[in-house]
Design an enzyme around this catalytic site. Structure first.
Site, PDB file in Angstrom:
ATOM      1  N   GLU A 268     -27.967  -7.923 -19.281  1.00 45.87           N
ATOM      2  CA  GLU A 268     -27.275  -7.033 -18.332  1.00 45.87           C
ATOM      3  C   GLU A 268     -28.235  -6.581 -17.238  1.00 45.87           C
ATOM      4  O   GLU A 268     -29.456  -6.539 -17.443  1.00 45.87           O
ATOM      5  CB  GLU A 268     -26.758  -5.800 -19.070  1.00 45.87           C
ATOM      6  CG  GLU A 268     -25.280  -5.565 -19.122  1.00 45.87           C
ATOM      7  CD  GLU A 268     -24.467  -5.620 -17.830  1.00 45.87           C
ATOM      8  OE1 GLU A 268     -24.926  -6.097 -16.775  1.00 45.87           O
ATOM      9  OE2 GLU A 268     -23.331  -5.162 -17.893  1.00 45.87           O
ATOM     10  N   ASP A 269     -27.691  -6.222 -16.107  1.00 46.41           N
ATOM     11  CA  ASP A 269     -28.522  -5.699 -15.028  1.00 46.41           C
ATOM     12  C   ASP A 269     -28.838  -4.221 -15.221  1.00 46.41           C
ATOM     13  O   ASP A 269     -29.926  -3.767 -14.928  1.00 46.41           O
ATOM     14  CB  ASP A 269     -27.849  -5.918 -13.658  1.00 46.41           C
ATOM     15  CG  ASP A 269     -26.421  -5.386 -13.603  1.00 46.41           C
ATOM     16  OD1 ASP A 269     -25.889  -4.914 -14.638  1.00 46.41           O
ATOM     17  OD2 ASP A 269     -25.821  -5.440 -12.515  1.00 46.41           O
TER      18      ASP A 269
ATOM     19  N   ASP B 287     -25.606   2.224 -17.613  1.00 44.41           N
ATOM     20  CA  ASP B 287     -25.472   3.550 -17.003  1.00 44.41           C
ATOM     21  C   ASP B 287     -24.839   4.463 -18.056  1.00 44.41           C
ATOM     22  O   ASP B 287     -25.523   4.942 -18.955  1.00 44.41           O
ATOM     23  CB  ASP B 287     -24.630   3.390 -15.731  1.00 44.41           C
ATOM     24  CG  ASP B 287     -24.406   4.691 -14.979  1.00 44.41           C
ATOM     25  OD1 ASP B 287     -24.967   5.719 -15.367  1.00 44.41           O
ATOM     26  OD2 ASP B 287     -23.657   4.670 -13.991  1.00 44.41           O
TER      27      ASP B 287
ATOM     28  N   PHE C 172     -28.496   6.191  -7.974  1.00 42.20           N
ATOM     29  CA  PHE C 172     -27.943   4.873  -7.682  1.00 42.20           C
ATOM     30  C   PHE C 172     -29.020   3.924  -7.175  1.00 42.20           C
ATOM     31  O   PHE C 172     -29.806   4.271  -6.293  1.00 42.20           O
ATOM     32  CB  PHE C 172     -26.809   4.985  -6.665  1.00 42.20           C
ATOM     33  CG  PHE C 172     -25.874   3.822  -6.760  1.00 42.20           C
ATOM     34  CD1 PHE C 172     -24.933   3.747  -7.774  1.00 42.20           C
ATOM     35  CD2 PHE C 172     -25.957   2.775  -5.864  1.00 42.20           C
ATOM     36  CE1 PHE C 172     -24.100   2.650  -7.903  1.00 42.20           C
ATOM     37  CE2 PHE C 172     -25.123   1.671  -5.969  1.00 42.20           C
ATOM     38  CZ  PHE C 172     -24.188   1.612  -6.989  1.00 42.20           C
TER      39      PHE C 172
ATOM     40  N   ARG D 185     -26.921  -7.221  -3.464  1.00 40.65           N
ATOM     41  CA  ARG D 185     -27.302  -8.028  -4.637  1.00 40.65           C
ATOM     42  C   ARG D 185     -28.447  -8.987  -4.331  1.00 40.65           C
ATOM     43  O   ARG D 185     -29.241  -9.309  -5.204  1.00 40.65           O
ATOM     44  CB  ARG D 185     -26.120  -8.871  -5.128  1.00 40.65           C
ATOM     45  CG  ARG D 185     -25.005  -8.081  -5.766  1.00 40.65           C
ATOM     46  CD  ARG D 185     -24.092  -9.032  -6.540  1.00 40.65           C
ATOM     47  NE  ARG D 185     -22.772  -8.466  -6.784  1.00 40.65           N
ATOM     48  CZ  ARG D 185     -22.477  -7.647  -7.785  1.00 40.65           C
ATOM     49  NH1 ARG D 185     -23.416  -7.253  -8.614  1.00 40.65           N
ATOM     50  NH2 ARG D 185     -21.249  -7.192  -7.940  1.00 40.65           N
TER      51      ARG D 185
END
Ligand code: IMP
Ligand code: MG
Length: 182
Positions: free
Chosen positions: A105-106, A109, A158, A171
């Site tokens: 996963e990136d 959160d 963020f 991205r």
């Protein structure tokens, strides 16, 4: 005046946070651990699109044993805040039963997306599931979950770049940027 390293995407301004050099170095370390720990496990790497494509590409090129890779999609994110309602998994063609699955996963959160994904995968009776996430907003976590491989613990702010987007942009950035406080 805006400093040259700053970056505007839609309405937000971002500043450099983690350089590509730091990312590559850390990814090599994670791959090193995996090379030692997963070598005889015939793992199935599941990269979660879209965000993990750089992470998966860099990490997997550092894996020294034969391994299977699949790309799946489970998207939940609209804008800056997680809505807590991840959609279902698409693109899973591999047999999961009895496999040692490694999720790539990136970012984690709230953890809702990962939680949902884990529940879904467990229904297919894998031998084991490990979680590798490039970034982890530990303070934002709302479920009980412990990633096995973490690239960077990041603050509850963020971030974009290296696969991570802000409303579909950013991205392609080589480095990771963090939202600038006003
Ligand atoms: P969670 O379900 O709240 O853990 O959110 C997971 C998803 O939210 C990730 O796969 C990302 O797509 C997105 N996300 C959460 N935080 C960020 C961020 O800081 N930048 C970009 N995307 C994020
Ligand atoms: Mg994502």
């Amino acid at each position: 005046m805006r400093k040259s390293k700053e970056l505007k995407i839609h309405d937000l301004t971002f500043e450099p946070f983690i350089s590509n050099i730091q990312i590559k170095e850390r990814v090599r370390v994670l791959a090193g651990s995996m090379n030692a720990e997963l070598v005889n496990k015939n793992p199935l790497f599941l990269a979660i699109l879209n965000g993990s494509f750089f992470f998966a590409a860099d990490l997997l090129r550092e894996i020294k044993f034969h391994c299977q890779i699949s790309f799946v999609k489970l998207s939940s994110y609209a804008g800056e805040k997680s809505n807590g309602e991840p959609r279902m998994l698409i693109g899973l063609n591999e047999e999961i039963k009895g496999r040692n699955v490694v999720i790539l996963e990136d970012i984690i959160d709230s953890g809702y997306t990962m939680d949902r994904l884990l529940k879904h995968l467990k229904e297919h009776k894998p031998e084991s599931i490990k979680i590798a996430t490039l970034t982890f907003k530990k303070e934002a976590l709302k479920v009980s979950l412990k990633p096995d491989y973490v690239g960077f613990e990041v603050p509850n702010k963020f971030i974009v770049g290296y696969g991570l987007d802000y409303e579909q942009l950013g991205r392609n950035l080589k480095d990771i940027y963090i939202k600038k406080e006003d």
